[in-house]
Every structure is written in structure tokens, then in C-alpha cells.
Design a protein around this motif. Sequence first.
Motif, PDB file in Angstrom:
ATOM      1  N   LEU A 110       0.846  -1.345  -0.706  1.00 55.39           N
ATOM      2  CA  LEU A 110      -0.162  -0.293  -0.005  1.00 55.39           C
ATOM      3  C   LEU A 110       0.927   1.451  -0.041  1.00 55.39           C
ATOM      4  O   LEU A 110       2.145   1.331   0.727  1.00 55.39           O
ATOM      5  N   PRO A 111       0.813   2.454  -1.075  1.00 55.42           N
ATOM      6  CA  PRO A 111       1.012   4.215  -0.667  1.00 55.42           C
ATOM      7  C   PRO A 111       0.493   4.204   1.137  1.00 55.42           C
ATOM      8  O   PRO A 111       0.605   3.766   1.258  1.00 55.42           O
ATOM      9  N   SER A 112       2.163   4.943   1.396  1.00 54.42           N
ATOM     10  CA  SER A 112       2.142   5.252   2.499  1.00 54.42           C
ATOM     11  C   SER A 112       1.957   6.630   2.522  1.00 54.42           C
ATOM     12  O   SER A 112       1.324   7.002   1.926  1.00 54.42           O
ATOM     13  N   MET A 113       1.316   6.657   4.386  1.00 54.23           N
ATOM     14  CA  MET A 113       0.439   7.856   4.393  1.00 54.23           C
ATOM     15  C   MET A 113       0.875   8.966   5.081  1.00 54.23           C
ATOM     16  O   MET A 113       2.033   8.972   5.412  1.00 54.23           O
ATOM     17  N   SER A 114       0.829  10.097   4.652  1.00 49.02           N
ATOM     18  CA  SER A 114       0.884  11.681   5.346  1.00 49.02           C
ATOM     19  C   SER A 114       0.611  11.606   6.871  1.00 49.02           C
ATOM     20  O   SER A 114       0.131  10.201   6.946  1.00 49.02           O
ATOM     21  N   SER A 115       1.302  12.464   7.683  1.00 49.99           N
ATOM     22  CA  SER A 115       1.505  12.101   8.698  1.00 49.99           C
ATOM     23  C   SER A 115      -0.617  13.342   8.785  1.00 49.99           C
ATOM     24  O   SER A 115      -0.908  12.528   9.903  1.00 49.99           O
ATOM     25  N   LYS A 116      -1.024  14.680   8.031  1.00 50.80           N
ATOM     26  CA  LYS A 116      -1.841  13.992   8.673  1.00 50.80           C
ATOM     27  C   LYS A 116      -3.435  12.926   7.811  1.00 50.80           C
ATOM     28  O   LYS A 116      -3.807  13.585   8.744  1.00 50.80           O
ATOM     29  N   ASP A 117      -2.776  12.428   7.387  1.00 56.61           N
ATOM     30  CA  ASP A 117      -4.051  11.103   7.362  1.00 56.61           C
ATOM     31  C   ASP A 117      -3.982  10.338   8.086  1.00 56.61           C
ATOM     32  O   ASP A 117      -4.586  10.570   8.318  1.00 56.61           O
ATOM     33  N   LYS A 118      -2.385  10.265   8.668  1.00 60.51           N
ATOM     34  CA  LYS A 118      -2.117   9.394   9.653  1.00 60.51           C
ATOM     35  C   LYS A 118      -3.563  10.076  10.876  1.00 60.51           C
ATOM     36  O   LYS A 118      -4.017   9.541  11.750  1.00 60.51           O
ATOM     37  N   ILE A 119      -3.304  11.226  11.105  1.00 59.01           N
ATOM     38  CA  ILE A 119      -3.882  12.302  11.857  1.00 59.01           C
ATOM     39  C   ILE A 119      -5.044  11.434  12.362  1.00 59.01           C
ATOM     40  O   ILE A 119      -6.010  11.032  12.691  1.00 59.01           O
ATOM     41  N   PHE A 125      -7.595   9.811  10.466  1.00 60.17           N
ATOM     42  CA  PHE A 125      -7.910   7.888  10.569  1.00 60.17           C
ATOM     43  C   PHE A 125      -7.675   8.261  12.173  1.00 60.17           C
ATOM     44  O   PHE A 125      -8.399   7.816  12.988  1.00 60.17           O
ATOM     45  N   LEU A 126      -6.379   8.242  13.007  1.00 60.38           N
ATOM     46  CA  LEU A 126      -7.257   8.292  14.437  1.00 60.38           C
ATOM     47  C   LEU A 126      -7.667   8.967  15.017  1.00 60.38           C
ATOM     48  O   LEU A 126      -7.897   8.653  16.092  1.00 60.38           O
ATOM     49  N   THR A 127      -8.014  10.112  14.383  1.00 60.98           N
ATOM     50  CA  THR A 127      -9.085  11.801  14.840  1.00 60.98           C
ATOM     51  C   THR A 127     -10.050  10.329  14.604  1.00 60.98           C
ATOM     52  O   THR A 127     -10.879  10.291  15.603  1.00 60.98           O
ATOM     53  N   LYS A 128     -10.459  10.042  13.702  1.00 59.86           N
ATOM     54  CA  LYS A 128     -12.244   9.559  13.943  1.00 59.86           C
ATOM     55  C   LYS A 128     -11.732   8.135  14.508  1.00 59.86           C
ATOM     56  O   LYS A 128     -13.084   7.746  14.701  1.00 59.86           O
ATOM     57  N   MET A 129     -11.186   7.101  14.464  1.00 63.89           N
ATOM     58  CA  MET A 129     -10.416   6.082  14.963  1.00 63.89           C
ATOM     59  C   MET A 129     -11.445   6.421  16.913  1.00 63.89           C
ATOM     60  O   MET A 129     -11.433   5.201  17.481  1.00 63.89           O
ATOM     61  N   THR A 130     -11.136   8.156  17.697  1.00 67.20           N
ATOM     62  CA  THR A 130     -11.279   8.230  19.143  1.00 67.20           C
ATOM     63  C   THR A 130     -12.778   7.707  19.054  1.00 67.20           C
ATOM     64  O   THR A 130     -13.067   7.484  20.011  1.00 67.20           O
ATOM     65  N   ARG A 131     -13.704   7.451  17.989  1.00 71.97           N
ATOM     66  CA  ARG A 131     -14.910   6.827  18.242  1.00 71.97           C
ATOM     67  C   ARG A 131     -15.496   5.619  19.360  1.00 71.97           C
ATOM     68  O   ARG A 131     -15.942   5.053  19.671  1.00 71.97           O
ATOM     69  N   PHE A 132     -14.291   4.774  18.483  1.00 71.67           N
ATOM     70  CA  PHE A 132     -14.070   3.841  19.318  1.00 71.67           C
ATOM     71  C   PHE A 132     -14.487   3.237  20.157  1.00 71.67           C
ATOM     72  O   PHE A 132     -14.944   2.313  21.133  1.00 71.67           O
ATOM     73  N   GLU A 133     -14.091   4.788  21.646  1.00 68.91           N
ATOM     74  CA  GLU A 133     -13.971   5.442  23.245  1.00 68.91           C
ATOM     75  C   GLU A 133     -15.947   4.830  23.099  1.00 68.91           C
ATOM     76  O   GLU A 133     -16.118   4.248  24.495  1.00 68.91           O
ATOM     77  N   ARG A 134     -16.523   5.136  22.689  1.00 68.67           N
ATOM     78  CA  ARG A 134     -18.184   5.072  22.951  1.00 68.67           C
ATOM     79  C   ARG A 134     -18.835   3.867  22.411  1.00 68.67           C
ATOM     80  O   ARG A 134     -19.849   3.758  23.051  1.00 68.67           O
ATOM     81  N   LEU A 135     -18.432   3.177  21.918  1.00 64.73           N
ATOM     82  CA  LEU A 135     -18.919   1.728  21.599  1.00 64.73           C
ATOM     83  C   LEU A 135     -18.848   0.789  22.409  1.00 64.73           C
ATOM     84  O   LEU A 135     -19.615  -0.542  22.508  1.00 64.73           O
ATOM     85  N   THR A 170      -2.968   0.990  18.335  1.00 69.20           N
ATOM     86  CA  THR A 170      -2.446   1.441  16.962  1.00 69.20           C
ATOM     87  C   THR A 170      -1.848   3.262  17.529  1.00 69.20           C
ATOM     88  O   THR A 170      -0.123   3.267  17.097  1.00 69.20           O
ATOM     89  N   VAL A 171      -2.494   3.803  18.604  1.00 72.16           N
ATOM     90  CA  VAL A 171      -1.392   5.099  18.386  1.00 72.16           C
ATOM     91  C   VAL A 171      -0.804   4.578  19.205  1.00 72.16           C
ATOM     92  O   VAL A 171       0.629   4.979  19.229  1.00 72.16           O
ATOM     93  N   LYS A 178      -0.813  16.756  18.372  1.00 76.34           N
ATOM     94  CA  LYS A 178      -2.132  16.844  16.934  1.00 76.34           C
ATOM     95  C   LYS A 178      -3.171  15.552  17.632  1.00 76.34           C
ATOM     96  O   LYS A 178      -4.069  15.650  17.183  1.00 76.34           O
ATOM     97  N   LEU A 179      -2.369  15.048  17.790  1.00 72.02           N
ATOM     98  CA  LEU A 179      -3.062  13.551  18.973  1.00 72.02           C
ATOM     99  C   LEU A 179      -3.111  12.979  20.128  1.00 72.02           C
ATOM    100  O   LEU A 179      -2.740  12.199  20.923  1.00 72.02           O
ATOM    101  N   GLN A 180      -3.323  14.580  20.720  1.00 68.72           N
ATOM    102  CA  GLN A 180      -3.304  15.050  22.666  1.00 68.72           C
ATOM    103  C   GLN A 180      -4.560  13.922  22.990  1.00 68.72           C
ATOM    104  O   GLN A 180      -4.313  13.317  23.595  1.00 68.72           O
ATOM    105  N   ARG A 181      -5.869  14.022  22.109  1.00 76.96           N
ATOM    106  CA  ARG A 181      -6.960  13.391  22.484  1.00 76.96           C
ATOM    107  C   ARG A 181      -6.884  11.669  22.496  1.00 76.96           C
ATOM    108  O   ARG A 181      -6.949  11.429  23.324  1.00 76.96           O
ATOM    109  N   PRO A 182      -5.944  11.255  21.552  1.00 73.33           N
ATOM    110  CA  PRO A 182      -5.903   9.492  21.334  1.00 73.33           C
ATOM    111  C   PRO A 182      -4.926   9.498  22.759  1.00 73.33           C
ATOM    112  O   PRO A 182      -5.149   8.230  23.066  1.00 73.33           O
ATOM    113  N   PHE A 183      -4.428  10.579  22.448  1.00 68.01           N
ATOM    114  CA  PHE A 183      -3.009   9.712  23.542  1.00 68.01           C
ATOM    115  C   PHE A 183      -3.855  10.294  25.375  1.00 68.01           C
ATOM    116  O   PHE A 183      -3.476   9.070  25.746  1.00 68.01           O
TER     117      PHE A 183
END
Length: 112
Positions: free
Chosen positions: A23-32, A34-44, A56-57, A78-83
Motif C-alpha cells: 500500500l502507498p505510505s500515508m502522510s502524517s496528516k492522513d494518519k492523524i 484516521f486516528l482522530t476518527k477512530m476516537t469514536r471507538f471509545e464510545r462504542l 495503533t496509537v 494533534k494526537l493529544q486526545r487519542p493519547f
Amino acid sequence: NAKLLRLAGEMVRAWVTGRVSELPSMSSKDKIGFLTKMTRFERLDDMLLERLFLTTVLDLFRQKRPVGAPARSDWLAKLQRPFMIGVHHPERQMRAHFTEIFHRYLPKSIFQ
């Protein structure tokens, strides 16, 4: 559907951490993003999804920075909330991993 989310989460994890070479590598912006959207897993209320997200974090924070990559401080903020989700996790072992990384980034004295 939790099973579908787990499958998608595993794919995103492999892509974000760079474990899939075809797979093509992801930019830091893309990684951030995806991880920001994955914070929703906490609520499930699904421990497997939450563990997938937090590992992953952790993997990203443990990765060595490649030459030419932006400084960690750029995307760490930018990854402060997931951390912080990991730092406040109820599972002691998971919380310990995040606390260890947190202490690594703290200055050793007030003069640093």
C-alpha cells in the motif's frame, strides 16, 4: 456492526503503522485524520475496538522517525486526545504503556 468495525480498524492500523508494504505510505496528516476518527471507538463500549485503537496509537508513538519526516512535536500535539484516552484508560497495563511514553517526553529538570 462491531465485526465490520474491527476488520476496518485492522486494515487502518496496518496502513497507518506502515506494516503493509504494497500500500502507498500515508502522510502524517492522513494518519492523524484516521486516528482522530477512530476516537469514536471509545464510545462504542467494545473493548476489542478500543484496544485496537489504543495499540495503533502506541505503535505510532513508538515508531522511529524516518529521515525527512516532520518532527514528532508537530503531530504529537494533534494526537493529544487519542493519547490522553490511553493515559486515562481503566486497564492498568494499557495505562502504564501510555504513561511510560508520556514520561519519556517530559523534561528531566525544570531548566530544560
